[in-house]
Design a protein around this motif. Sequence first.
Motif, PDB file in Angstrom:
ATOM      1  N   SER A   1      55.371  11.761  38.069  1.00 28.70           N
ATOM      2  CA  SER A   1      54.401  12.110  39.109  1.00 28.70           C
ATOM      3  C   SER A   1      54.395  13.606  39.397  1.00 28.70           C
ATOM      4  O   SER A   1      53.851  14.052  40.402  1.00 28.70           O
ATOM      5  CB  SER A   1      54.715  11.345  40.404  1.00 28.70           C
ATOM      6  N   SER A   2      55.036  14.391  38.529  1.00 23.15           N
ATOM      7  CA  SER A   2      55.115  15.846  38.672  1.00 23.15           C
ATOM      8  C   SER A   2      55.858  16.262  39.934  1.00 23.15           C
ATOM      9  O   SER A   2      55.543  17.280  40.546  1.00 23.15           O
ATOM     10  CB  SER A   2      53.713  16.478  38.658  1.00 23.15           C
ATOM     11  N   LYS A   3      56.845  15.469  40.327  1.00 25.40           N
ATOM     12  CA  LYS A   3      57.641  15.817  41.503  1.00 25.40           C
ATOM     13  C   LYS A   3      58.949  16.478  41.059  1.00 25.40           C
ATOM     14  O   LYS A   3      59.798  15.804  40.472  1.00 25.40           O
ATOM     15  CB  LYS A   3      57.947  14.574  42.346  1.00 25.40           C
TER      16      LYS A   3
ATOM     17  N   ILE B   1      60.868   8.382  43.718  1.00 19.33           N
ATOM     18  CA  ILE B   1      60.621   8.770  45.103  1.00 19.33           C
ATOM     19  C   ILE B   1      59.172   8.474  45.479  1.00 19.33           C
ATOM     20  O   ILE B   1      58.255   8.645  44.680  1.00 19.33           O
ATOM     21  CB  ILE B   1      60.891  10.284  45.267  1.00 19.33           C
ATOM     22  N   LYS B   2      58.962   8.051  46.718  1.00 24.09           N
ATOM     23  CA  LYS B   2      57.609   7.803  47.211  1.00 24.09           C
ATOM     24  C   LYS B   2      56.894   9.132  47.470  1.00 24.09           C
ATOM     25  O   LYS B   2      57.533  10.147  47.731  1.00 24.09           O
ATOM     26  CB  LYS B   2      57.667   7.005  48.519  1.00 24.09           C
ATOM     27  N   PRO B   3      55.554   9.132  47.407  1.00 22.68           N
ATOM     28  CA  PRO B   3      54.792  10.358  47.724  1.00 22.68           C
ATOM     29  C   PRO B   3      55.029  10.771  49.176  1.00 22.68           C
ATOM     30  O   PRO B   3      55.425   9.966  50.015  1.00 22.68           O
ATOM     31  CB  PRO B   3      53.337   9.936  47.506  1.00 22.68           C
ATOM     32  N   LEU B   4      54.741  12.037  49.463  1.00 21.98           N
ATOM     33  CA  LEU B   4      54.867  12.542  50.828  1.00 21.98           C
ATOM     34  C   LEU B   4      53.791  11.924  51.712  1.00 21.98           C
ATOM     35  O   LEU B   4      52.659  11.712  51.284  1.00 21.98           O
ATOM     36  CB  LEU B   4      54.717  14.063  50.858  1.00 21.98           C
ATOM     37  N   THR B   5      54.146  11.669  52.945  1.00 21.26           N
ATOM     38  CA  THR B   5      53.157  11.223  53.926  1.00 21.26           C
ATOM     39  C   THR B   5      52.416  12.454  54.458  1.00 21.26           C
ATOM     40  O   THR B   5      52.828  13.596  54.228  1.00 21.26           O
ATOM     41  CB  THR B   5      53.834  10.498  55.094  1.00 21.26           C
ATOM     42  N   GLN B   6      51.341  12.234  55.191  1.00 21.11           N
ATOM     43  CA  GLN B   6      50.586  13.336  55.787  1.00 21.11           C
ATOM     44  C   GLN B   6      51.467  14.125  56.749  1.00 21.11           C
ATOM     45  O   GLN B   6      51.427  15.361  56.788  1.00 21.11           O
ATOM     46  CB  GLN B   6      49.356  12.807  56.522  1.00 21.11           C
ATOM     47  N   THR B   7      52.286  13.415  57.515  1.00 14.92           N
ATOM     48  CA  THR B   7      53.197  14.084  58.464  1.00 14.92           C
ATOM     49  C   THR B   7      54.188  14.972  57.724  1.00 14.92           C
ATOM     50  O   THR B   7      54.448  16.113  58.131  1.00 14.92           O
ATOM     51  CB  THR B   7      53.958  13.036  59.299  1.00 14.92           C
ATOM     52  N   GLU B   8      54.749  14.451  56.632  1.00 12.47           N
ATOM     53  CA  GLU B   8      55.707  15.236  55.848  1.00 12.47           C
ATOM     54  C   GLU B   8      55.035  16.446  55.206  1.00 12.47           C
ATOM     55  O   GLU B   8      55.613  17.532  55.137  1.00 12.47           O
ATOM     56  CB  GLU B   8      56.347  14.350  54.782  1.00 12.47           C
TER      57      GLU B   8
END
Length: 365
Positions: free
Chosen positions: A161-163, A209-216
């Motif tokens: 996921s390019s993380k 790892i899960k994607p970042l949330t908007q808050t993060e």
Amino acid sequence: MTKSQLELIRSTSQFTCPQCGNPLRLKIGKVVTPHFAHIVLSDCFTSFSERESPTHLIGKQQLAEFFTRVGFQVEVEAFIPKISQRPDLLVQKGRNLFAVEFQCSVIPIDDVYKRNLGYSQVKIPSVWLLRTPANINVKATGVTFIKLSKFEQSFITIDSSSKPTLITYDPTSTQFVYISHLLHISGSSFIAKICTLPNMLQTFPFAHIKPLTQTEANQYWNIYQHKRSKFLTNRIYSSKFGTRDKFLNNCYVERILPKDLPLYIGFPLLGSQVFQNHSTEWQLALVCALSQKQVDFDNISEVWIEAFLAEYCRVIDFKIAKDVVMQYCQLLQEINFDLSKLVSQQIMQETFLKQLFHRLIVAKR
């Protein structure tokens, strides 16, 4: 094993080193983790491995138990004759064979490359796990500001996921510690999301790892801009070059104070850790060079970028640096930057740049 079990084995058995064949003594003290030691010191220590700390020993044991639990056959310190190497763990499941290295100390990065080259020669993929850095608080998870040494940075991997992620292991808490969504600020400074996964819940291949949330994502933006603002506010006072300071001269040419530079100067980009200059310095230098030499975005060549990097920047990896410069040129086109105007005449709304940051940097990850 319990201490009494070890004492029984010691009293009824003899031990020899699998590498040199010389006799070993099983040492069972009150302080140091039980271990084997050569009765007569030989050159065996220099032939394949470094001395191991108690943390390394216990971590290796925990990882051996983990791989056994998820269905692998595990050999500890198995010797691979063809390349004369001995990984911490050699694990196998069916036809899948992996060399696992649990690295607790800093070693020359060339040694890592040599070991990986050896494993590739016998077609055995290698898996490197660093001991979780001491400055990472495993109890304080979430988005945070961290520092990673050049050695630690060299183990950052890019997943599907390019993380950019650094997976580490902490023997004290028996947890895998993910330092993920790494975003470079400058030097050894990064923003990252820290999360932990207990040994008993981990899988192999390792969990993603899960994607970042908007808050993060908003936390990333706020931390990045805070650090950038702090750097620019202090930049005039920290200069050691006076009138020869290229960055301050560029600010003068653009008729703007460092602290007032628009947010697209010093914009976070993937791969920017290869620059030893702060992102605001090389990005402003690029804008000035394009304007002064009247180079149109459509006519930027690899040769021109190479000349720019050689004159204005200090980089670790030239190839990656060229890609990052091209990324930034595309960003300037995206925001319709006009090379014929001064930076001070092109202040852009934070809301727009924040949306761009989320789309290009966060969502892409």
